[in-house]
Design a protein around this motif. Structure first.
Motif, PDB file in Angstrom:
ATOM      1  N   THR A 176       0.826  -1.211   0.000  1.00  0.00           N
ATOM      2  CA  THR A 176       0.000   0.000   0.000  1.00  0.00           C
ATOM      3  C   THR A 176       0.862   1.264   0.000  1.00  0.00           C
ATOM      4  O   THR A 176       0.380   2.347  -0.323  1.00  0.00           O
ATOM      5  CB  THR A 176      -0.939   0.021   1.221  1.00  0.00           C
ATOM      6  N   ALA A 177       2.135   1.136   0.352  1.00  0.00           N
ATOM      7  CA  ALA A 177       3.056   2.270   0.306  1.00  0.00           C
ATOM      8  C   ALA A 177       3.533   2.497  -1.126  1.00  0.00           C
ATOM      9  O   ALA A 177       3.299   1.671  -2.014  1.00  0.00           O
ATOM     10  CB  ALA A 177       4.243   2.015   1.228  1.00  0.00           C
ATOM     11  N   ASP A 178       4.214   3.620  -1.356  1.00  0.00           N
ATOM     12  CA  ASP A 178       4.740   3.858  -2.699  1.00  0.00           C
ATOM     13  C   ASP A 178       6.042   3.087  -2.888  1.00  0.00           C
ATOM     14  O   ASP A 178       6.607   2.523  -1.937  1.00  0.00           O
ATOM     15  CB  ASP A 178       4.923   5.343  -2.977  1.00  0.00           C
ATOM     16  N   ALA A 179       6.528   3.032  -4.134  1.00  0.00           N
ATOM     17  CA  ALA A 179       7.685   2.204  -4.458  1.00  0.00           C
ATOM     18  C   ALA A 179       8.917   2.611  -3.661  1.00  0.00           C
ATOM     19  O   ALA A 179       9.682   1.752  -3.190  1.00  0.00           O
ATOM     20  CB  ALA A 179       7.969   2.277  -5.962  1.00  0.00           C
ATOM     21  N   GLN A 180       9.129   3.907  -3.499  1.00  0.00           N
ATOM     22  CA  GLN A 180      10.300   4.376  -2.769  1.00  0.00           C
ATOM     23  C   GLN A 180      10.258   3.930  -1.315  1.00  0.00           C
ATOM     24  O   GLN A 180      11.270   3.503  -0.746  1.00  0.00           O
ATOM     25  CB  GLN A 180      10.385   5.903  -2.853  1.00  0.00           C
ATOM     26  N   ALA A 181       9.091   3.980  -0.698  1.00  0.00           N
ATOM     27  CA  ALA A 181       8.957   3.564   0.698  1.00  0.00           C
ATOM     28  C   ALA A 181       9.148   2.062   0.851  1.00  0.00           C
ATOM     29  O   ALA A 181       9.746   1.598   1.829  1.00  0.00           O
ATOM     30  CB  ALA A 181       7.593   3.990   1.234  1.00  0.00           C
ATOM     31  N   ILE A 182       8.641   1.297  -0.106  1.00  0.00           N
ATOM     32  CA  ILE A 182       8.824  -0.160  -0.057  1.00  0.00           C
ATOM     33  C   ILE A 182      10.300  -0.502  -0.163  1.00  0.00           C
ATOM     34  O   ILE A 182      10.823  -1.326   0.605  1.00  0.00           O
ATOM     35  CB  ILE A 182       8.031  -0.833  -1.190  1.00  0.00           C
ATOM     36  N   ALA A 183      11.009   0.127  -1.113  1.00  0.00           N
ATOM     37  CA  ALA A 183      12.440  -0.132  -1.273  1.00  0.00           C
ATOM     38  C   ALA A 183      13.194   0.211   0.005  1.00  0.00           C
ATOM     39  O   ALA A 183      14.091  -0.531   0.448  1.00  0.00           O
ATOM     40  CB  ALA A 183      12.983   0.670  -2.450  1.00  0.00           C
ATOM     41  N   ALA A 184      12.826   1.324   0.639  1.00  0.00           N
ATOM     42  CA  ALA A 184      13.498   1.728   1.874  1.00  0.00           C
ATOM     43  C   ALA A 184      13.243   0.726   2.995  1.00  0.00           C
ATOM     44  O   ALA A 184      14.148   0.421   3.793  1.00  0.00           O
ATOM     45  CB  ALA A 184      13.012   3.119   2.296  1.00  0.00           C
ATOM     46  N   ALA A 185      12.026   0.171   3.057  1.00  0.00           N
ATOM     47  CA  ALA A 185      11.706  -0.813   4.097  1.00  0.00           C
ATOM     48  C   ALA A 185      12.523  -2.086   3.919  1.00  0.00           C
ATOM     49  O   ALA A 185      12.970  -2.689   4.905  1.00  0.00           O
ATOM     50  CB  ALA A 185      10.211  -1.130   4.047  1.00  0.00           C
TER      51      ALA A 185
END
Length: 428
Positions: A176-185
Motif C-alpha cells: 500500500t506504500a509507494d515504491a520508494q517507501a517499499i524499497a526503503a523498508a
C-alpha cells in the motif's frame, strides 16, 4: 543495452516469458545454451536462456546458474531475472533456493525477491501463499503432481526448506506504500537477502517493477518481466520485428509429442485420438523393451502420410504410480524424456517439420535431442506463448505447451497455426 536477461528453469516457461516480452514490444530471442547466448548477434533489449534445471541436483543447478550469470555479464546485462513456475514447482531440496543463492552471489546483489504471480492466469500471492483463483494451491490437483507435489501453498515455508539464508515476507499491506517507501523498508533489513512478495493484481506487479528498477537480480514467474520492461521503457515505440503472430513456415509432416501427465494434456490427447492415431507408451511395461523406438518409428512411417500422429508417455495417476514403482520418481521421468527425445529425432528423419510438444521437461529434452539452440518466438496469445521457429537448413516449427494449459482443442489449434505459417511463407 541488454536490459533484461532471463534465466528460465525449463523451456516452456522460458517460451512464455519471451512471448510476453514480444507482445510488450521487445524482440526477445530464446536460446538454450550459454554458447548460443554468447554467439547471439546484435544487441537485444531482452533475451531468454532456457535451461532444464528445475529438477537436476542442486549442485548442478548452482553451477548452471553461475555460468548463466557470467555469460549475462559478458553481454552487459543490467538485470537478471530468474524465472520459475507460478506454482513454485520445486522439491524440498531445490532448486529455486540454490539457484537464487548462486545468482545473488554472482551478481553481488544484497537482496532479491520472489513473486510467483501470473495474474492473467489467476495465480496470485497473498500473505505469502499461492492462490489459484480463490483456492489455495495445496488444495488443488497440484498436490498430486508426480514430481513436484504442492503439499503447501506457503512460499516462505517452502523456500526456507531450500536455503539456510534468511527469508522474510513483504505482505500486501506493505504494497500500500509507494515504491520508494517499499524499497526503503527492504533496505532497512540488510540481514534479509530473500523477500517473498505478495501480488494480487496488475497494479501490484507494476509497483514491484518500480521497486526493482535498479536491482541486479529479480526472481518470479510470468507477470513480472513484461512489467519490468514496460516500467523501464516508459512508452518507447515497439521494436522492429516484435510481436509477430506468424513466424517463418516449416515444410513437412506433423507430430505431437506428449510427456506431461497433466489433466489438460490427457483431455487433449483423448480428443486428438478421435481423429488421429496415438501411440501410448506404458513406461512401467515398455521402457526397457528392446527396439521400442524402432517400433514407434516404423508405426509412424506408415501413418504420417495420412496426417499427424501423436506419441505419448502421458498416464493417469495409476500409470504414473506404476512407472515410479518400477524406476523411481526421477528414473521414470528420465526414461520418458529420453524415449521421447529419441522418437523426435526419428520423426525428424521421417520428414516431420512441425511439432506440438506437451510438457516443459519434455520440450527441453526434445529440443536438445534435435540440437535446437536458438528460436524465434511469436507474441503471447491463445497458444500460451509456445509458438516458435528454428530456422536453418532444416527449418522446424514448434508449439511448446505446459502440461496444465489449454482446452481440448489445443492440439488442433496449434497444428492449424503451424500450417497457416507454412502457407503464409509459401505465398511470400
Amino acid at each position: 543495452m541488454l536490459e533484461l536477461a532471463v534465466l528460465a528453469d525449463d523451456l516452456t516457461g522460458g517460451m512464455i516469458i519471451a512471448s510476453k516480452l514480444e507482445a510488450a514490444g521487445v524482440a526477445c530471442p530464446l536460446v538454450t545454451s550459454v554458447d548460443e547466448l554468447l554467439a547471439l548477434p546484435g544487441d537485444p533489449t531482452a533475451v531468454v536462456l532456457a535451461r532444464k534445471i528445475r529438477l537436476v541436483a542442486p549442485a548442478q543447478a548452482r553451477l548452471e546458474a553461475a555460468a548463466a550469470a557470467a555469460a549475462f555479464a559478458k553481454r552487459g546485462a543490467r538485470t537478471i531475472f530468474y524465472k520459475y513456475s507460478a506454482l513454485f514447482e520445486s522439491t524440498d531440496q531445490g532448486n529455486i533456493g540454490p539457484i537464487a543463492e548462486a545468482l545473488l552471489t554472482a551478481t553481488g546483489a544484497k537482496r532479491t525477491l520472489f513473486c510467483p504471480a501470473y495474474i492473467d492466469r489467476g495465480l496470485t500471492m497473498y500473505q505469502g501463499h499461492i492462490f489459484i483463483g480463490s483456492t489455495l494451491m495445496s488444495e488443488t490437483a497440484k498436490r498430486f503432481d508426480p514430481m513436484t507435489p504442492s503439499t503447501t501453498s506457503d512460499v516462505v515455508a517452502k523456500l526456507r526448506r531450500q536455503t539456510a539464508w534468511r527469508v522474510a515476507l513483504a505482505d500486501h499491506q506493505m504494497l500500500t506504500a509507494d515504491a520508494q517507501a517499499i524499497a526503503a523498508a527492504l533496505e532497512a533489513q540488510p540481514e534479509v537477502p530473500f523477500w517473498v512478495m505478495d501480488a494480487i493484481d496488475d497494479a501490484d506487479v507494476a509497483k514491484i517493477a518500480a521497486v526493482t528498477r535498479d536491482w541486479r537480480l529479480v526472481t518470479g514467474a510470468d507477470s513480472l518481466p513484461p512489467a519490468i520492461i514496460e516500467d523501464r521503457r516508459a512508452g518507447a515505440p515497439r521494436e522492429a520485428g516484435s510481436g509477430r503472430r506468424l513466424l517463418s513456415g516449416a515444410p513437412g509432416r506433423e507430430a505431437v509429442i506428449a510427456g506431461s501427465c497433466g489433466m489438460a494434456t490427457m483431455a487433449q490427447l483423448e480428443a486428438f485420438s478421435e481423429r488421429h492415431p496415438v501411440w501410448r507408451i506404458d513406461l512401467a511395461r515398455d521402457a526397457e523393451t528392446a527396439g521400442l523406438v524402432d517400433n514407434i518409428a516404423a508405426w509412424a512411417a506408415d501413418r504420417l502420410q495420412d496426417g499427424p500422429v501423436a506419441i505419448a508417455t502421458t498416464a493417469d495417476p495409476a500409470g504414473v504410480a506404476a512407472a515410479q514403482a518400477a524406476f523411481g520418481r526421477e528414473g521414470a521421468s528420465e526414461r520418458a524424456d529420453r524415449i521421447l527425445g529419441e522418437v523426435a529425432v526419428r520423426l525428424r528423419r521421417l520428414g516431420v517439420g512441425k511439432f506440438v510438444i506437451a510438457g516443459g521437461e519434455t520440450s527441453g529434452q526434445v529440443l536438445k535431442a534435435l540440437d535446437v539452440g536458438r528460436l524465434e518466438v511469436a507474441a503471447y496469445d491463445d497458444l500460451f506463448g509456445g509458438y516458435c521457429h528454428a530456422p536453418g537448413p532444416n527449418p522446424t516449427s514448434f508449439v511448446l505447451k505446459p502440461g496444465g494449459l489449454g482446452d481440448q482443442q489445443f492440439l488442433f489449434n496449434a497444428l492449424h497455426r503451424l500450417r497457416e505459417a507454412e502457407r503464409h511463407s509459401a505465398e511470400g
